[in-house]
Scaffold this motif. Sequence first.
Motif, PDB file in Angstrom:
ATOM      1  N   CYS A 342       0.881  -1.177   0.000  1.00  0.00           N
ATOM      2  CA  CYS A 342       0.000   0.000   0.000  1.00  0.00           C
ATOM      3  C   CYS A 342       0.914   1.221   0.000  1.00  0.00           C
ATOM      4  O   CYS A 342       1.528   1.544   1.017  1.00  0.00           O
ATOM      5  CB  CYS A 342      -0.871  -0.036   1.252  1.00  0.00           C
ATOM      6  N   CYS A 351      -3.575   6.176  -2.735  1.00  0.00           N
ATOM      7  CA  CYS A 351      -2.574   5.138  -2.480  1.00  0.00           C
ATOM      8  C   CYS A 351      -2.558   4.186  -3.662  1.00  0.00           C
ATOM      9  O   CYS A 351      -3.606   3.920  -4.277  1.00  0.00           O
ATOM     10  CB  CYS A 351      -2.951   4.306  -1.252  1.00  0.00           C
ATOM     11  N   GLU A 376      -7.306  -0.913   2.311  1.00  0.00           N
ATOM     12  CA  GLU A 376      -8.322   0.138   2.467  1.00  0.00           C
ATOM     13  C   GLU A 376      -8.246   0.730   3.875  1.00  0.00           C
ATOM     14  O   GLU A 376      -8.345   1.937   4.063  1.00  0.00           O
ATOM     15  CB  GLU A 376      -9.718  -0.431   2.199  1.00  0.00           C
ATOM     16  N   SER A 379      -5.221   2.969   4.210  1.00  0.00           N
ATOM     17  CA  SER A 379      -5.411   4.226   3.474  1.00  0.00           C
ATOM     18  C   SER A 379      -6.319   5.153   4.265  1.00  0.00           C
ATOM     19  O   SER A 379      -6.027   6.346   4.411  1.00  0.00           O
ATOM     20  CB  SER A 379      -6.045   3.963   2.098  1.00  0.00           C
ATOM     21  N   LEU A 387      -7.942   4.691  -4.125  1.00  0.00           N
ATOM     22  CA  LEU A 387      -6.896   3.708  -4.417  1.00  0.00           C
ATOM     23  C   LEU A 387      -6.757   3.574  -5.920  1.00  0.00           C
ATOM     24  O   LEU A 387      -7.742   3.713  -6.644  1.00  0.00           O
ATOM     25  CB  LEU A 387      -7.306   2.326  -3.915  1.00  0.00           C
TER      26      LEU A 387
END
Length: 432
Positions: A342, A351, A376, A379, A387
Amino acid sequence: MSDNQAFVQWFRGAAPYIKAHRKKTFVIMIADEFIHSEQFIGLVHDLALLNHLGIKLVILHGSRKSIDQHLSKNNIDSAFNCNIRISDSKSLPHIVQAINEVKTYLESQLSMGLLNTPMSGSDISLVSGNFVTGMPLGVIDGIDMQHSGKVRDIKHEVINELLDQNHVILLSNLGYSRTGEVFNLPAEELASEVAQALQADKLIFIQHRSDDHNWADTLSTEECRHLIENENTDFDYRSLLRQAVQAIQSNVKRVHIINQQVDGGLIMELFTRDGCGTMITNLFYEGIRDADINDVGGILGLIQPLEDGGILVERSREQLELEIGYFQVIEKDGMIIACVACIPEESSQYCELACLAVHESYRNAGLGERLLQKVEHLSRQRNIRLLFTLTTRTSHWFLEHGFVEAPDFPLPPHKQTSYNQQRSSKVMSKQI
Ligand SMILES: CC(C)(COP(=O)(O)OP(=O)(O)OC[C@H]1O[C@@H](n2cnc3c(N)ncnc32)[C@H](O)[C@@H]1OP(=O)(O)O)[C@@H](O)C(=O)NCCC(=O)NCCS
């Protein structure tokens, strides 16, 4: 977009959640501060809606504020020990009366069916009873807690039968002992115990808090433990988190703490991607950990065949060593069986999800989805809500997990130069 179009779009977006929640068991605890608030009627409408959507509901209420009011009206001072009210024989009749008043009010509100209101024709069938066996807390630090109790047993089989018949269960924070005594139980603990006994799909705490409180979107049980240990965490919030962790450890799938000061908070949390509260779960993050430099060899072993097959872009050992801080891995028996990176873009607007790989022997078991959920989560923790990923062969997997093709996505400059057009990767993005 017109209001109608927005409504249709929202309704379609809610469809997967409606399907997912049908026939699931939710235990919902409502703080009594909220029951006395103006926004309460909105929640009553939303509970009726959940019942119509085929969700099995167990509703519990707290009574702390009502008990305080009753006791002070009757000039009775409560003594507390370890932050627990000592329910002595003098105050017990008032405590029971306060609890019953809250319950009666809830019953009356959930029985409404006026035309031209969201309750029209709702006809909810509420059932209450002696489903909770209590027992005395006993003597704590030399002080007899008298009628303050804890949960001994929940008649979960009877409750489940009634839920199957589409009744809604309404529980107060009272428990009855085998000797015929009445006990005042902590409502949050009771809710957690009921959810555990029923192996509920969700335990939901409806709170009514002023919003100087920082609401995280998601918390793992590990993060909850840190907050519980942190003395700066609000006392009530800490006890709520304790109950949440306890429930998750006993296989309740998810716990939600919802601030219902936002009208429709419960509906938003259940039927939209963003939600409106804190979701606590271990489902996705279990077994996933930050990678460190010792994992480089294991990750290389996992991704090499995929690089050779042109599925993943090649990464040298040096590059991997530099990027290792962005990686998450799943390890089994000393072997890295899955990984993902990530990588936040410099301006922190999005990200990149990179290098997602699950070992062949462990595919189709949900590991890929769990790693995506972890990305997720990471982030969101950085306040990043977008994303992107590049993929050659896996676009359908990403489509099925909420990504859309984004050919015009503004790739970060270093990606544009290193991006190998020969691979004809698809750029995909997801709002989280
Ligand atoms: C894509 C990948 C990470 C998914 O991991 P996983 O743990 O098997 O995924 P999950 O268990 O969460 O999901 C499995 C589902 O995805 C489907 N799926 C797997 N690969 C897919 C693909 N390339 N395209 C579409 N669907 C795919 C499976 O059929 C299964 O669907 P089903 O449950 O309806 O049968 C894994 O297949 C993998 O490592 N692939 C090679 C590397 C790769 O393509 N990485 C992406 C780089 S951008």
